[in-house]
Design a protein around this motif. Structure first.
Motif, PDB file in Angstrom:
ATOM      1  N   GLU A  46     -39.293  36.073 -15.254  1.00  0.00           N
ATOM      2  CA  GLU A  46     -37.860  35.510 -15.467  1.00  0.00           C
ATOM      3  C   GLU A  46     -38.072  34.047 -15.584  1.00  0.00           C
ATOM      4  OE1 GLU A  46     -33.546  35.917 -15.193  1.00  0.00           O
ATOM      5  OE2 GLU A  46     -35.263  37.114 -16.073  1.00  0.00           O
ATOM      6  N   TYR A  47     -38.678  33.604 -16.655  1.00  0.00           N
ATOM      7  CA  TYR A  47     -38.915  32.074 -16.998  1.00  0.00           C
ATOM      8  C   TYR A  47     -37.211  31.519 -17.090  1.00  0.00           C
ATOM      9  CZ  TYR A  47     -40.701  27.987 -18.773  1.00  0.00           C
ATOM     10  OH  TYR A  47     -41.131  26.476 -18.867  1.00  0.00           O
ATOM     11  N   VAL A  48     -37.438  30.246 -16.478  1.00  0.00           N
ATOM     12  CA  VAL A  48     -35.984  29.513 -16.458  1.00  0.00           C
ATOM     13  C   VAL A  48     -36.311  28.251 -17.134  1.00  0.00           C
ATOM     14  CG1 VAL A  48     -34.380  28.415 -14.893  1.00  0.00           C
ATOM     15  CG2 VAL A  48     -35.485  30.472 -14.244  1.00  0.00           C
ATOM     16  N   PHE A  49     -35.597  28.015 -18.240  1.00  0.00           N
ATOM     17  CA  PHE A  49     -35.569  26.868 -19.183  1.00  0.00           C
ATOM     18  C   PHE A  49     -34.910  25.796 -18.466  1.00  0.00           C
ATOM     19  CE2 PHE A  49     -36.610  30.359 -21.921  1.00  0.00           C
ATOM     20  CZ  PHE A  49     -37.868  29.863 -22.631  1.00  0.00           C
ATOM     21  N   ASP A  50     -35.363  24.688 -18.541  1.00  0.00           N
ATOM     22  CA  ASP A  50     -34.507  23.464 -17.982  1.00  0.00           C
ATOM     23  C   ASP A  50     -33.655  23.031 -19.106  1.00  0.00           C
ATOM     24  OD1 ASP A  50     -35.794  23.064 -15.676  1.00  0.00           O
ATOM     25  OD2 ASP A  50     -37.480  22.004 -16.457  1.00  0.00           O
ATOM     26  N   ASP A  51     -32.262  22.672 -18.812  1.00  0.00           N
ATOM     27  CA  ASP A  51     -31.224  22.018 -19.733  1.00  0.00           C
ATOM     28  C   ASP A  51     -31.783  20.684 -20.216  1.00  0.00           C
ATOM     29  OD1 ASP A  51     -29.278  21.061 -21.190  1.00  0.00           O
ATOM     30  OD2 ASP A  51     -27.782  21.423 -19.472  1.00  0.00           O
ATOM     31  N   PRO A  52     -32.189  20.570 -21.459  1.00  0.00           N
ATOM     32  CA  PRO A  52     -32.446  19.237 -21.881  1.00  0.00           C
ATOM     33  C   PRO A  52     -31.694  18.237 -21.899  1.00  0.00           C
ATOM     34  CG  PRO A  52     -32.179  20.671 -23.694  1.00  0.00           C
ATOM     35  CD  PRO A  52     -32.124  21.544 -22.429  1.00  0.00           C
ATOM     36  N   VAL A  53     -30.434  18.657 -21.515  1.00  0.00           N
ATOM     37  CA  VAL A  53     -29.606  17.464 -21.702  1.00  0.00           C
ATOM     38  C   VAL A  53     -29.052  17.161 -20.238  1.00  0.00           C
ATOM     39  CG1 VAL A  53     -27.192  16.929 -22.046  1.00  0.00           C
ATOM     40  CG2 VAL A  53     -28.358  18.418 -23.657  1.00  0.00           C
ATOM     41  N   LYS A  54     -29.699  15.942 -19.987  1.00  0.00           N
ATOM     42  CA  LYS A  54     -29.544  15.269 -18.385  1.00  0.00           C
ATOM     43  C   LYS A  54     -28.795  14.152 -18.555  1.00  0.00           C
ATOM     44  CE  LYS A  54     -33.367  17.927 -16.773  1.00  0.00           C
ATOM     45  NZ  LYS A  54     -33.879  18.847 -16.113  1.00  0.00           N
ATOM     46  N   LYS A  55     -28.229  13.752 -17.352  1.00  0.00           N
ATOM     47  CA  LYS A  55     -27.298  12.676 -17.391  1.00  0.00           C
ATOM     48  C   LYS A  55     -28.168  11.544 -17.507  1.00  0.00           C
ATOM     49  CE  LYS A  55     -23.106  11.757 -15.150  1.00  0.00           C
ATOM     50  NZ  LYS A  55     -22.440  11.918 -13.774  1.00  0.00           N
ATOM     51  N   GLY A  56     -27.963  10.497 -18.621  1.00  0.00           N
ATOM     52  CA  GLY A  56     -28.695   9.502 -18.523  1.00  0.00           C
ATOM     53  C   GLY A  56     -29.860   9.537 -19.557  1.00  0.00           C
ATOM     54  N   ASP A  57     -30.146  10.710 -20.052  1.00  0.00           N
ATOM     55  CA  ASP A  57     -31.086  10.799 -21.223  1.00  0.00           C
ATOM     56  C   ASP A  57     -30.827  10.795 -22.626  1.00  0.00           C
ATOM     57  OD1 ASP A  57     -33.535  11.626 -22.554  1.00  0.00           O
ATOM     58  OD2 ASP A  57     -33.869  13.665 -21.453  1.00  0.00           O
ATOM     59  N   ARG A  58     -30.811   9.578 -23.108  1.00  0.00           N
ATOM     60  CA  ARG A  58     -30.233   9.415 -24.319  1.00  0.00           C
ATOM     61  C   ARG A  58     -30.978  10.199 -25.401  1.00  0.00           C
ATOM     62  NH1 ARG A  58     -31.445   3.280 -23.546  1.00  0.00           N
ATOM     63  NH2 ARG A  58     -29.982   3.115 -21.699  1.00  0.00           N
ATOM     64  N   ARG A  59     -32.392  10.478 -25.410  1.00  0.00           N
ATOM     65  CA  ARG A  59     -32.964  11.299 -26.499  1.00  0.00           C
ATOM     66  C   ARG A  59     -32.625  12.743 -26.606  1.00  0.00           C
ATOM     67  NH1 ARG A  59     -38.036  12.290 -23.827  1.00  0.00           N
ATOM     68  NH2 ARG A  59     -37.125  11.737 -22.041  1.00  0.00           N
ATOM     69  N   ALA A  60     -31.590  13.396 -25.469  1.00  0.00           N
ATOM     70  CA  ALA A  60     -31.321  14.732 -25.585  1.00  0.00           C
ATOM     71  C   ALA A  60     -29.687  14.842 -25.433  1.00  0.00           C
ATOM     72  CB  ALA A  60     -31.899  15.548 -24.653  1.00  0.00           C
ATOM     73  N   LYS A  61     -29.035  13.760 -26.246  1.00  0.00           N
ATOM     74  CA  LYS A  61     -27.641  14.055 -26.054  1.00  0.00           C
ATOM     75  C   LYS A  61     -26.878  14.961 -26.984  1.00  0.00           C
ATOM     76  CE  LYS A  61     -26.403   9.423 -24.474  1.00  0.00           C
ATOM     77  NZ  LYS A  61     -25.472   8.382 -24.683  1.00  0.00           N
ATOM     78  N   ARG A  62     -26.110  15.743 -26.367  1.00  0.00           N
ATOM     79  CA  ARG A  62     -25.322  16.571 -27.568  1.00  0.00           C
ATOM     80  C   ARG A  62     -24.447  15.891 -28.401  1.00  0.00           C
ATOM     81  NH1 ARG A  62     -24.165  19.969 -22.242  1.00  0.00           N
ATOM     82  NH2 ARG A  62     -25.780  21.631 -22.687  1.00  0.00           N
ATOM     83  N   PRO A  63     -24.025  16.539 -29.631  1.00  0.00           N
ATOM     84  CA  PRO A  63     -23.492  15.922 -30.277  1.00  0.00           C
ATOM     85  C   PRO A  63     -21.794  15.745 -30.174  1.00  0.00           C
ATOM     86  CG  PRO A  63     -24.207  18.100 -31.398  1.00  0.00           C
ATOM     87  CD  PRO A  63     -24.783  17.721 -29.934  1.00  0.00           C
ATOM     88  N   PRO A  64     -20.956  14.760 -30.182  1.00  0.00           N
ATOM     89  CA  PRO A  64     -19.730  14.769 -29.914  1.00  0.00           C
ATOM     90  C   PRO A  64     -18.964  15.859 -30.389  1.00  0.00           C
ATOM     91  CG  PRO A  64     -20.078  12.945 -31.223  1.00  0.00           C
ATOM     92  CD  PRO A  64     -21.426  13.610 -31.248  1.00  0.00           C
ATOM     93  N   LYS A  65     -17.970  16.447 -29.815  1.00  0.00           N
ATOM     94  CA  LYS A  65     -17.006  17.465 -30.242  1.00  0.00           C
ATOM     95  C   LYS A  65     -15.806  16.815 -31.105  1.00  0.00           C
ATOM     96  CE  LYS A  65     -16.700  20.230 -26.053  1.00  0.00           C
ATOM     97  NZ  LYS A  65     -16.163  20.819 -24.893  1.00  0.00           N
ATOM     98  N   LYS A  66     -15.954  17.489 -32.311  1.00  0.00           N
ATOM     99  CA  LYS A  66     -15.133  17.163 -33.583  1.00  0.00           C
ATOM    100  C   LYS A  66     -13.511  17.203 -32.949  1.00  0.00           C
ATOM    101  CE  LYS A  66     -18.453  17.762 -37.103  1.00  0.00           C
ATOM    102  NZ  LYS A  66     -18.805  18.432 -38.284  1.00  0.00           N
ATOM    103  N   GLU A  67     -12.775  16.157 -33.225  1.00  0.00           N
ATOM    104  CA  GLU A  67     -11.442  16.603 -33.145  1.00  0.00           C
ATOM    105  C   GLU A  67     -10.864  17.045 -34.320  1.00  0.00           C
ATOM    106  OE1 GLU A  67      -9.415  12.863 -31.648  1.00  0.00           O
ATOM    107  OE2 GLU A  67     -11.087  12.225 -30.399  1.00  0.00           O
ATOM    108  N   ARG A  68      -9.667  17.774 -33.851  1.00  0.00           N
ATOM    109  CA  ARG A  68      -8.938  18.634 -34.895  1.00  0.00           C
ATOM    110  C   ARG A  68      -7.642  18.074 -35.092  1.00  0.00           C
ATOM    111  NH1 ARG A  68     -10.428  25.082 -34.437  1.00  0.00           N
ATOM    112  NH2 ARG A  68     -12.618  24.646 -34.390  1.00  0.00           N
TER     113      ARG A  68
END
Length: 177
Positions: A155-177
């Motif tokens: 049961e391999y557990v993948f780390d979440d690449p998006v960590k607080k303070g990690d600029r390289r792995a930021k999620r794109p901002p949510k688009k407003e409707r």
């Protein structure tokens, strides 16, 4: 799997093992499924630094030539050669011994604790006599004989690449409707 299929798998494993090991790989598992004329021969390989596509292609050609010369499979078949992957199946006792210290998920034939048959935890130990494992989960240590395991995988557990303070792995901002 029928008795004949298991015997055939053992014969194929004995035939393939020297060719696989000569290339610096390990034969992790082998299965032959389907009926005559529609058979699928699946070969899983392992190597300490990982199995490459080139490894699979090279071994596939080698095993295909072996089967053509030795002719152990009656009728047509398709050959699939791959890595067991990160969530590799644990089938044989040697697989459990190899994966001590890793997180696994398994299903048992008979309930082991509070009528439960599915467990996920750290594989703490493998013992040979009788073949059994010790699994450490949130409820404590649990000893399970291999004969009682119907299915098991790492049961391999993948780390979440998006960590607080990690600029390289930021999620794109949510688009407003």
């Amino acid at each position: 799997m029928s008795e004949g299929s298991g015997n055939m798998e053992q014969r194929l494993a004995a035939l393939f093992k020297p060719a696989v090991e000569a290339e610096g790989l390990t034969l992790w598992a082998l299965s032959l499924t389907g009926e005559r004329g529609r058979r699928k021969l699946r070969v899983l390989l392992d190597k300490p630094d990982g199995v490459s596509l080139g490894d699979c292609a090279r071994i596939s050609r080698s095993l295909s030539a072996l089967v053509d010369v030795e002719d152990p499979i009656a009728g047509a078949y398709s050959l699939e050669v791959s890595s067991p992957g990160v969530n590799r199946p644990l089938i044989e006792p040697r697989h459990f011994a190899h994966c001590v210290g890793q997180r696994i998920k398994l299903k048992t034939i008979q309930p082991c604790r509070k009528s439960a048959k599915t467990f996920c935890g750290m594989l703490e130990r493998y013992d040979d006599d009788p073949p059994r494992i010790v699994l450490q989960d949130e409820e404590g240590a649990l000893t399970i004989e291999l004969d009682n395991i119907s299915k098991a995988n790492v049961e391999y557990v993948f780390d979440d690449p998006v960590k607080k303070g990690d600029r390289r792995a930021k999620r794109p901002p949510k688009k407003e409707r």
